[in-house]
Design a protein around this motif. Structure first.
Motif, PDB file in Angstrom:
ATOM      1  N   SER A 114      10.829   4.007  12.461  1.00 51.89           N
ATOM      2  CA  SER A 114       9.987   5.061  11.911  1.00 51.89           C
ATOM      3  C   SER A 114       8.985   4.454  10.938  1.00 51.89           C
ATOM      4  N   VAL A 115       7.784   5.012  10.906  1.00 51.05           N
ATOM      5  CA  VAL A 115       6.767   4.609   9.939  1.00 51.05           C
ATOM      6  C   VAL A 115       6.453   5.835   9.093  1.00 51.05           C
ATOM      7  N   LEU A 116       6.528   5.673   7.776  1.00 52.55           N
ATOM      8  CA  LEU A 116       6.264   6.775   6.851  1.00 52.55           C
ATOM      9  C   LEU A 116       5.225   6.332   5.832  1.00 52.55           C
ATOM     10  N   ASP A 117       4.576   7.293   5.205  1.00 49.24           N
ATOM     11  CA  ASP A 117       3.501   6.986   4.258  1.00 49.24           C
ATOM     12  C   ASP A 117       3.990   6.445   2.919  1.00 49.24           C
ATOM     13  N   SER A 118       5.255   6.749   2.548  1.00 47.11           N
ATOM     14  CA  SER A 118       5.736   6.315   1.240  1.00 47.11           C
ATOM     15  C   SER A 118       7.258   6.416   1.174  1.00 47.11           C
TER      16      SER A 118
ATOM     17  N   ASP B 194       0.815  -1.215   0.000  1.00 47.43           N
ATOM     18  CA  ASP B 194       0.000   0.000   0.000  1.00 47.43           C
ATOM     19  C   ASP B 194       0.853   1.271   0.000  1.00 47.43           C
ATOM     20  N   GLY B 195       2.173   1.096  -0.076  1.00 49.05           N
ATOM     21  CA  GLY B 195       3.079   2.237  -0.140  1.00 49.05           C
ATOM     22  C   GLY B 195       3.727   2.600   1.178  1.00 49.05           C
ATOM     23  N   GLN B 196       3.142   2.199   2.303  1.00 57.12           N
ATOM     24  CA  GLN B 196       3.695   2.557   3.604  1.00 57.12           C
ATOM     25  C   GLN B 196       5.067   1.908   3.794  1.00 57.12           C
TER      26      GLN B 196
ATOM     27  N   GLU C  96       8.715   8.041  -1.107  1.00 63.84           N
ATOM     28  CA  GLU C  96       8.959   9.451  -1.430  1.00 63.84           C
ATOM     29  C   GLU C  96       9.039  10.294  -0.155  1.00 63.84           C
ATOM     30  N   ASP C  97       8.164  10.016   0.813  1.00 66.00           N
ATOM     31  CA  ASP C  97       8.225  10.730   2.091  1.00 66.00           C
ATOM     32  C   ASP C  97       9.516  10.402   2.834  1.00 66.00           C
TER      33      ASP C  97
END
Length: 81
Positions: free
Chosen positions: A46-50, A31-33, A52-53
């Motif tokens: 760390s947890v990021l949305d993508s 899902d990109g996460q 790219e982030d």
């Protein structure tokens, strides 16, 4: 689909904080996460949305790259980031 593993590689460390070489490992979900685990003496996750982030937050310009450990689904080779 299984998550894809990667290494976060710092080529230049202008701040002197993380050093160079592999500074973290992570996984990217379908899902990109992204989940990132730092390889320093002060480990953190760390947890990021993508991806790219991730690069926007920790890329330090073009001094950091992602090296994929797992191949892109349906291919035999890891994809360059």
């Amino acid at each position: 689909m299984l998550p894809r593993r990667f290494a976060l590689i710092r080529h230049v460390d202008y701040t002197g904080g993380a050093g160079t070489g592999v500074i973290a490992y992570g996984v990217a979900f379908d899902d990109g996460q992204v989940v990132l685990r730092w390889s320093s003496a002060h480990r953190a996750t760390s947890v990021l949305d993508s991806v790219e982030d991730l690069i926007a937050a920790h890329g330090h310009g073009e001094t950091t790259s992602i090296e994929w450990i797992d191949a892109v689904p349906g291919t035999a080779e890891p994809a360059a980031q």
